[in-house]
Design a protein around this motif. Structure first.
Motif, mmCIF file in Angstrom:
data_model
loop_
_atom_site.group_PDB
_atom_site.id
_atom_site.type_symbol
_atom_site.label_atom_id
_atom_site.label_comp_id
_atom_site.label_asym_id
_atom_site.label_seq_id
_atom_site.Cartn_x
_atom_site.Cartn_y
_atom_site.Cartn_z
ATOM 1 N N LEU A 96 30.355 46.432 52.942
ATOM 2 C CA LEU A 96 30.517 45.220 53.750
ATOM 3 C C LEU A 96 29.690 44.076 53.176
ATOM 4 N N LEU A 97 28.484 44.392 52.718
ATOM 5 C CA LEU A 97 27.630 43.376 52.092
ATOM 6 C C LEU A 97 28.309 42.799 50.860
ATOM 7 N N ASP A 98 28.842 43.653 50.000
ATOM 8 C CA ASP A 98 29.518 43.175 48.789
ATOM 9 C C ASP A 98 30.768 42.365 49.119
ATOM 10 N N PHE A 99 31.517 42.815 50.128
ATOM 11 C CA PHE A 99 32.738 42.114 50.515
ATOM 12 C C PHE A 99 32.429 40.705 51.008
ATOM 13 N N THR A 100 31.458 40.580 51.915
ATOM 14 C CA THR A 100 31.127 39.253 52.448
ATOM 15 C C THR A 100 30.411 38.392 51.404
ATOM 16 N N GLN A 101 29.649 39.042 50.529
ATOM 17 C CA GLN A 101 28.950 38.299 49.484
ATOM 18 C C GLN A 101 29.930 37.588 48.556
ATOM 19 N N SER A 102 31.035 38.241 48.257
ATOM 20 C CA SER A 102 32.003 37.622 47.344
ATOM 21 C C SER A 102 32.583 36.344 47.950
ATOM 22 N N TYR A 103 32.837 36.351 49.255
ATOM 23 C CA TYR A 103 33.357 35.145 49.911
ATOM 24 C C TYR A 103 32.288 34.063 50.029
ATOM 25 N N ARG A 104 31.066 34.461 50.365
ATOM 26 C CA ARG A 104 29.990 33.489 50.511
ATOM 27 C C ARG A 104 29.698 32.803 49.180
ATOM 28 N N VAL A 105 29.662 33.580 48.112
ATOM 29 C CA VAL A 105 29.402 33.018 46.790
ATOM 30 C C VAL A 105 30.555 32.120 46.353
ATOM 31 N N ALA A 106 31.786 32.515 46.674
ATOM 32 C CA ALA A 106 32.938 31.689 46.309
ATOM 33 C C ALA A 106 32.852 30.315 46.966
ATOM 34 N N VAL A 107 32.359 30.272 48.180
ATOM 35 C CA VAL A 107 32.237 28.991 48.882
ATOM 36 C C VAL A 107 31.052 28.194 48.356
ATOM 37 N N THR A 108 29.890 28.819 48.251
ATOM 38 C CA THR A 108 28.684 28.069 47.888
ATOM 39 C C THR A 108 28.639 27.699 46.407
ATOM 40 N N ARG A 109 29.370 28.393 45.555
ATOM 41 C CA ARG A 109 29.395 28.043 44.131
ATOM 42 C C ARG A 109 30.549 27.114 43.769
ATOM 43 N N CYS A 159 20.867 16.754 56.253
ATOM 44 C CA CYS A 159 20.535 17.639 55.132
ATOM 45 C C CYS A 159 19.879 18.921 55.620
ATOM 46 N N GLY A 160 19.030 18.824 56.618
ATOM 47 C CA GLY A 160 18.406 20.020 57.184
ATOM 48 C C GLY A 160 19.428 20.950 57.810
ATOM 49 N N LEU A 161 20.413 20.402 58.490
ATOM 50 C CA LEU A 161 21.448 21.237 59.100
ATOM 51 C C LEU A 161 22.334 21.897 58.042
ATOM 52 N N VAL A 162 22.624 21.193 56.966
ATOM 53 C CA VAL A 162 23.396 21.791 55.873
ATOM 54 C C VAL A 162 22.610 22.943 55.258
ATOM 55 N N LEU A 163 21.330 22.739 54.995
ATOM 56 C CA LEU A 163 20.503 23.797 54.419
ATOM 57 C C LEU A 163 20.339 24.964 55.391
ATOM 58 N N PHE A 164 20.210 24.681 56.675
ATOM 59 C CA PHE A 164 20.103 25.730 57.683
ATOM 60 C C PHE A 164 21.372 26.580 57.707
ATOM 61 N N THR A 165 22.523 25.937 57.584
ATOM 62 C CA THR A 165 23.789 26.669 57.559
ATOM 63 C C THR A 165 23.855 27.581 56.341
ATOM 64 N N PHE A 166 23.446 27.082 55.183
ATOM 65 C CA PHE A 166 23.454 27.894 53.975
ATOM 66 C C PHE A 166 22.532 29.105 54.122
ATOM 67 N N VAL A 167 21.318 28.871 54.588
ATOM 68 C CA VAL A 167 20.354 29.961 54.732
ATOM 69 C C VAL A 167 20.827 30.961 55.787
ATOM 70 N N SER A 168 21.424 30.473 56.863
ATOM 71 C CA SER A 168 21.934 31.371 57.909
ATOM 72 C C SER A 168 23.021 32.296 57.365
ATOM 73 N N THR A 169 23.949 31.748 56.593
ATOM 74 C CA THR A 169 24.994 32.608 56.034
ATOM 75 C C THR A 169 24.405 33.611 55.042
ATOM 76 N N HIS A 170 23.370 33.213 54.334
ATOM 77 C CA HIS A 170 22.706 34.118 53.405
ATOM 78 C C HIS A 170 22.058 35.285 54.163
#
Length: 102
Positions: free
Chosen positions: A41-54, A17-28
């Protein structure tokens, strides 16, 4: 590899669970770093990150890991016979519990 197989089931679950949370925070944070180059670039990558995490299975995994990681850490603290602990362990506990406050 054998070091990852040590410990009981609770320790392995807390590590996972710690590694999963670390991965999420790292991508953030990496997404924030992209904002130093350009807002586009921030908006472009944000759209992909949100698509995965949501995505519902990933969102459920993140919620499960957050709850499990916190409960296992507090459970470990509650089952201690004494609150005497090494400095690093106390520091780790205080920093982990202060994350929601910050």
């Amino acid at each position: 590899m054998s070091i990852l197989l040590r410990g009981n089931a609770y320790q392995k679950l807390r590590l996972f669970c710690g590694l999963v949370l670390f991965t999420f925070v790292s991508t953030h944070f990496i997404n924030h770093a992209f904002g130093l180059w350009s807002v586009e670039l921030l908006d472009f990558t944000q759209s992909y990150r949100v698509a995965v995490t949501r995505w519902p299975p990933i969102a459920a995994l993140l919620a499960f890991c957050l709850l499990t990681h916190v409960l296992l850490a507090l459970g470990k603290l509650a089952t201690r016979a004494t609150l005497r602990m090494p400095f690093w362990e106390g520091f780790q506990l205080v920093m982990g519990l202060s994350i929601p406050i910050f």
